[in-house]
Design a protein around this motif. Structure first.
Motif, PDB file in Angstrom:
ATOM      1  N   PHE A   3       2.915  16.044-114.668  1.00  0.00           N
ATOM      2  CA  PHE A   3       2.810  16.707-113.375  1.00  0.00           C
ATOM      3  C   PHE A   3       3.496  15.861-112.293  1.00  0.00           C
ATOM      4  O   PHE A   3       4.222  16.399-111.449  1.00  0.00           O
ATOM      5  CB  PHE A   3       1.330  16.924-113.030  1.00  0.00           C
ATOM      6  N   ILE A   4       3.275  14.557-112.329  1.00  0.00           N
ATOM      7  CA  ILE A   4       3.918  13.670-111.342  1.00  0.00           C
ATOM      8  C   ILE A   4       5.429  13.716-111.493  1.00  0.00           C
ATOM      9  O   ILE A   4       6.165  13.797-110.502  1.00  0.00           O
ATOM     10  CB  ILE A   4       3.398  12.226-111.492  1.00  0.00           C
ATOM     11  N   ARG A   5       5.916  13.661-112.729  1.00  0.00           N
ATOM     12  CA  ARG A   5       7.377  13.670-112.962  1.00  0.00           C
ATOM     13  C   ARG A   5       8.007  14.985-112.505  1.00  0.00           C
ATOM     14  O   ARG A   5       9.085  14.992-111.928  1.00  0.00           O
ATOM     15  CB  ARG A   5       7.669  13.451-114.442  1.00  0.00           C
ATOM     16  N   GLN A   6       7.363  16.092-112.799  1.00  0.00           N
ATOM     17  CA  GLN A   6       7.951  17.393-112.481  1.00  0.00           C
ATOM     18  C   GLN A   6       7.890  17.723-110.993  1.00  0.00           C
ATOM     19  O   GLN A   6       8.822  18.292-110.449  1.00  0.00           O
ATOM     20  CB  GLN A   6       7.244  18.495-113.286  1.00  0.00           C
ATOM     21  N   THR A   7       6.783  17.371-110.345  1.00  0.00           N
ATOM     22  CA  THR A   7       6.625  17.758-108.943  1.00  0.00           C
ATOM     23  C   THR A   7       7.000  16.653-107.968  1.00  0.00           C
ATOM     24  O   THR A   7       7.299  16.932-106.812  1.00  0.00           O
ATOM     25  CB  THR A   7       5.176  18.178-108.652  1.00  0.00           C
ATOM     26  N   GLY A   8       6.938  15.399-108.411  1.00  0.00           N
ATOM     27  CA  GLY A   8       7.249  14.293-107.523  1.00  0.00           C
ATOM     28  C   GLY A   8       6.156  14.005-106.509  1.00  0.00           C
ATOM     29  O   GLY A   8       6.400  13.347-105.497  1.00  0.00           O
ATOM     30  N   THR A   9       4.945  14.460-106.757  1.00  0.00           N
ATOM     31  CA  THR A   9       3.848  14.227-105.817  1.00  0.00           C
ATOM     32  C   THR A   9       3.364  12.782-105.909  1.00  0.00           C
ATOM     33  O   THR A   9       3.623  12.077-106.881  1.00  0.00           O
ATOM     34  CB  THR A   9       2.660  15.169-106.095  1.00  0.00           C
ATOM     35  N   SER A  10       2.619  12.372-104.909  1.00  0.00           N
ATOM     36  CA  SER A  10       2.081  11.016-104.871  1.00  0.00           C
ATOM     37  C   SER A  10       0.881  10.910-105.810  1.00  0.00           C
ATOM     38  O   SER A  10       0.325  11.915-106.263  1.00  0.00           O
ATOM     39  CB  SER A  10       1.656  10.663-103.450  1.00  0.00           C
ATOM     40  N   TYR A  11       0.469   9.673-106.062  1.00  0.00           N
ATOM     41  CA  TYR A  11      -0.704   9.455-106.900  1.00  0.00           C
ATOM     42  C   TYR A  11      -1.941  10.060-106.248  1.00  0.00           C
ATOM     43  O   TYR A  11      -2.797  10.624-106.919  1.00  0.00           O
ATOM     44  CB  TYR A  11      -0.937   7.955-107.139  1.00  0.00           C
ATOM     45  N   LYS A  12      -2.036   9.938-104.937  1.00  0.00           N
ATOM     46  CA  LYS A  12      -3.195  10.463-104.214  1.00  0.00           C
ATOM     47  C   LYS A  12      -3.283  11.985-104.352  1.00  0.00           C
ATOM     48  O   LYS A  12      -4.337  12.532-104.683  1.00  0.00           O
ATOM     49  CB  LYS A  12      -3.102  10.070-102.741  1.00  0.00           C
ATOM     50  N   ASP A  13      -2.166  12.673-104.147  1.00  0.00           N
ATOM     51  CA  ASP A  13      -2.168  14.136-104.252  1.00  0.00           C
ATOM     52  C   ASP A  13      -2.422  14.592-105.687  1.00  0.00           C
ATOM     53  O   ASP A  13      -3.107  15.590-105.930  1.00  0.00           O
ATOM     54  CB  ASP A  13      -0.840  14.699-103.750  1.00  0.00           C
ATOM     55  N   ILE A  39      -4.272   6.591-112.060  1.00  0.00           N
ATOM     56  CA  ILE A  39      -3.027   7.245-112.481  1.00  0.00           C
ATOM     57  C   ILE A  39      -1.889   6.228-112.501  1.00  0.00           C
ATOM     58  O   ILE A  39      -1.052   6.236-113.406  1.00  0.00           O
ATOM     59  CB  ILE A  39      -2.695   8.430-111.552  1.00  0.00           C
ATOM     60  N   ALA A  40      -1.864   5.341-111.508  1.00  0.00           N
ATOM     61  CA  ALA A  40      -0.833   4.300-111.476  1.00  0.00           C
ATOM     62  C   ALA A  40      -0.939   3.397-112.702  1.00  0.00           C
ATOM     63  O   ALA A  40       0.090   3.024-113.301  1.00  0.00           O
ATOM     64  CB  ALA A  40      -0.952   3.478-110.201  1.00  0.00           C
ATOM     65  N   ASN A  41      -2.162   3.072-113.106  1.00  0.00           N
ATOM     66  CA  ASN A  41      -2.351   2.260-114.322  1.00  0.00           C
ATOM     67  C   ASN A  41      -1.853   2.997-115.560  1.00  0.00           C
ATOM     68  O   ASN A  41      -1.224   2.405-116.442  1.00  0.00           O
ATOM     69  CB  ASN A  41      -3.825   1.891-114.492  1.00  0.00           C
ATOM     70  N   TRP A  42      -2.155   4.300-115.650  1.00  0.00           N
ATOM     71  CA  TRP A  42      -1.681   5.087-116.789  1.00  0.00           C
ATOM     72  C   TRP A  42      -0.157   5.098-116.840  1.00  0.00           C
ATOM     73  O   TRP A  42       0.433   4.964-117.909  1.00  0.00           O
ATOM     74  CB  TRP A  42      -2.186   6.519-116.711  1.00  0.00           C
ATOM     75  N   MET A  43       0.468   5.259-115.676  1.00  0.00           N
ATOM     76  CA  MET A  43       1.934   5.309-115.618  1.00  0.00           C
ATOM     77  C   MET A  43       2.527   3.976-116.071  1.00  0.00           C
ATOM     78  O   MET A  43       3.458   3.939-116.870  1.00  0.00           O
ATOM     79  CB  MET A  43       2.389   5.639-114.192  1.00  0.00           C
ATOM     80  N   ARG A  44       1.988   2.878-115.575  1.00  0.00           N
ATOM     81  CA  ARG A  44       2.487   1.554-115.946  1.00  0.00           C
ATOM     82  C   ARG A  44       2.336   1.324-117.449  1.00  0.00           C
ATOM     83  O   ARG A  44       3.252   0.872-118.129  1.00  0.00           O
ATOM     84  CB  ARG A  44       1.730   0.484-115.156  1.00  0.00           C
TER      85      ARG A  44
END
Length: 187
Positions: A73-83, A96-101
């Motif tokens: 969802f983050i990759r496709q929409t480009g939304t922030s971690y907060k949103d 979410i930032a930990n999952w991404m890392r």
């Protein structure tokens, strides 16, 4: 970091939303070390209401597929971690930032739940026993083997006696038990 009660958090959030004071002044007024903490409470309240301010009592374990859905969802929409956290009803955007890392470093395997705690010691015990057997002299090994064969032979004799006449065998052992129990009892 200090722990704050739910009522204290709610009081500060409502004061922020109703009054002219900003994060910095509220932090100073209530001795909260960092204004960012108040911002987190306000955002959690806006997204989830009073539930967003409550402490979680247990750790939620998210399946790997859910984590992948969030990251896609983050990759496709480009939304922030907060949103994204608000969209998926997660209270903590840093999760979410930990999952991404982890995903970027280790791939999908990194997102799987890892067992916690110390590994069992069963492997160490086996190695110690095998070292003891290696340390025994030839004579000690033969004595050990002899003892095991004696035990096996005695077991097979008892098994044969039981198979030939189970009632007599059980009666014999039952009498022994009762005679021993009479000796031990205090009359």
């Amino acid at each position: 970091m200090a722990k704050y009660s739910d009522s204290f958090k709610l009081k500060i959030v409502k004061e922020y939303l109703e009054g002219p004071m900003g994060y910095r002044l509220l932090a100073k007024k209530y001795n909260v070390p960092d204004k960012a903490q108040i911002r987190i409470w306000v955002n959690a309240y806006k997204a989830f209401g009073e539930d967003g301010l409550r402490k979680k009592r247990s750790k939620t374990v998210y399946p790997v597929q859910f984590k992948l859905d969030v990251l896609n969802f983050i990759r496709q929409t480009g939304t922030s971690y907060k949103d994204t956290a608000i969209e998926f009803k997660l209270r903590n955007p840093s999760l979410i930032a930990n999952w991404m890392r982890t995903f970027l470093i280790e791939g999908i395997e990194g997102l799987k739940e890892k067992p916690k705690g110390r590994a069992p010691m069963s492997g160490k015990r086996k190695t110690k026993q095998s070292k003891q057997e290696k340390a025994m002299s030839r004579e000690e090994q033969l004595e050990r083997e002899n003892e095991l064969l004696r035990l096996e032979n005695a077991y097979l004799k008892k098994l044969k006696a039981f198979q030939e006449n189970p009632n007599a065998y059980l009666e014999k052992h039952k009498q022994r038990w009762h005679s021993n129990s009479k000796k031990k009892g205090s009359n």
